[in-house]
Design an enzyme around this catalytic site. Sequence first.
Site, short mmCIF file in Angstrom:
data_model
loop_
_atom_site.label_atom_id
_atom_site.label_comp_id
_atom_site.label_asym_id
_atom_site.label_seq_id
_atom_site.Cartn_x
_atom_site.Cartn_y
_atom_site.Cartn_z
N ARG A 195 0.85 -1.18 0.00
CA ARG A 195 0.00 0.00 0.00
C ARG A 195 0.89 1.23 0.00
O ARG A 195 2.01 1.21 0.50
CB ARG A 195 -0.90 0.06 1.24
CG ARG A 195 -1.92 -1.05 1.37
CD ARG A 195 -2.72 -0.84 2.65
NE ARG A 195 -3.60 -1.96 2.97
CZ ARG A 195 -4.84 -2.07 2.55
NH1 ARG A 195 -5.37 -1.13 1.79
NH2 ARG A 195 -5.59 -3.11 2.88
N ASP A 241 12.88 8.83 -4.92
CA ASP A 241 12.44 8.15 -3.70
C ASP A 241 13.12 6.80 -3.53
O ASP A 241 12.48 5.77 -3.31
CB ASP A 241 10.91 7.97 -3.73
CG ASP A 241 10.34 7.60 -2.35
OD1 ASP A 241 11.04 7.82 -1.34
OD2 ASP A 241 9.21 7.09 -2.29
#
Length: 566
Positions: free
Chosen positions: A248, A359
């Site tokens: 998620r 990231d």
Amino acid sequence: MGTPWDSSSSSLWAALGQASSVAQLVGVDALGLVSMVVQAALAARRHRDACVRLAQHVELVGVLLRELELAELMRREATRRPLEQLGTALRRCYALATACQDCGYLRRLLLGARMADELRAAQHEIDMFVRLIPLIALVDNSTNSRRAMVEEGVLSVVTDSSNHHVRFPTRALEFTKIRVQGATELLNVQEQPFVGKVDLQEQKMSNIEELAELCAHIEAACTGFAKFNFFQIVDATNNFSEKGIIGRGGFGTVYKCQLSDGITVAIKRAAEHATVSSELQLAKLHHTNLIRLLGWCIHGKERILVYEFMQNGSLDRYICDRTKGSLLDWSKRLKIIKALTDGLVYLHQGSKLWIVHMDLKPNNILLDYNMIPKIGDFGSAKALSSDVAEERTRRVVGTCGYKAPEYASRGVYSMKTDVFSFGVLVLAIISGRKNTILDKLGDTVGDLVRDAWHMWKDQRLHELVDPSLGNEYEIAEIKRCAQVALLCAQEDPADRPTMTDVAAMLNSESMSFSMEPKQPTVLSKGSDRESTASTFMGQSSRTIDITITSSTPISTRVRIILDPKV
């Protein structure tokens, strides 16, 4: 300008205990306060919906402020006073949002529904400034310009949280459109009959259609990227069953599913307000150490990306878990470090697009059945025109501890942004530790980088090694990898090597390093300073496209419209 809080503000601050913290923000300018309020509101644990709405409206103020010359306007009496009032309102908003972050039981009992009322009042006050700021800008025009404005009509601003419209006189400004993505929840406002109003649902449909056209275009141009049938995906995921979830994130939910032809894939179901255009760049990239994007599916509001499935999950499952850490011996870890280096060299220089991942962290490094690493999650990636290009963004994403200092504090990013993250990642692979940033002590690189530097300087790098490795490693290889990592994780991007240099240093055992990593900035003992987020001016043009996002997937629009009838 009056404030809707005048009658109750003193008792509110007494209950919250926020008066001193508000006073400490007096020296922060309006743009800095905007960023602080938004960050505080999005971190709220209580009254979260109201805080997110407040963040949306404050972000809109920030968009408008960035079109002004604030330093000049603060010198003028006519414009300084309303801007000072805006600063006062933003400081109150910050205090409210901060109070909602960690509210003890007694405070919750005392404040209760009253806090929600105060948040609504704050939002209302900010909306008044949304209407006022364009007028502030007009005050700074020349006498002739102001006279022309008076002759041709009065500027009006109408706020609608789904579409914000600003109407200018015909001769005052040519048609300009500002698009702002930045809010989670939209208010229901009575319909207003303005020129050029766009229905929110129509705009969403338009975006879906544009995305479908983009996917179809990429499909035609890129071999191996195909459209998938939605109902096949629904069947394969058992109607997106919770049992099939393997990940998620802010951009969506990832499911493991086996298609009818027996192939197992990872399905990423985009969140309602998340953008997927950055990830579509992956279809054009082909490298052993990058995750493969296999296809797409758009059905109604559903936006789905199909990836190759990685049997061994993410790297953090191993290096951050003492029980699984031993499954990755040093030889495997060294191979992972070198493979990730190759993948980043390709991203930065080897592909037609030069991509900054933005990231890099253990969670976004995926391992296949042979433990070969692949860089994944390109939802934050950005393309640059050259390997020395430097850009700025208001949207600072990524994970604390892996973000480069210049990016975390000022929104500046370049290829060297990934280099910093790679350096921290290598230290995490060697040590099995996480990197913690101590903001209140003026920390810019994190405790792992600082500790590793001292161990390297004192020639005791054996203390850095993950205990789960035992003594099964070559200390010379540890030293080389650690020194390269420290060079990458330096505070000044100019001091960091390129990924091509990193590859050369890691792959040549006989190569000696001409540079030594500099000592990280010493922490400021006992400092109570709060970290503040910087804000940036965008370039203005006849058509301005501004993106405002945050840790919560949000979307709204602002449109400046020429009204010929004024």
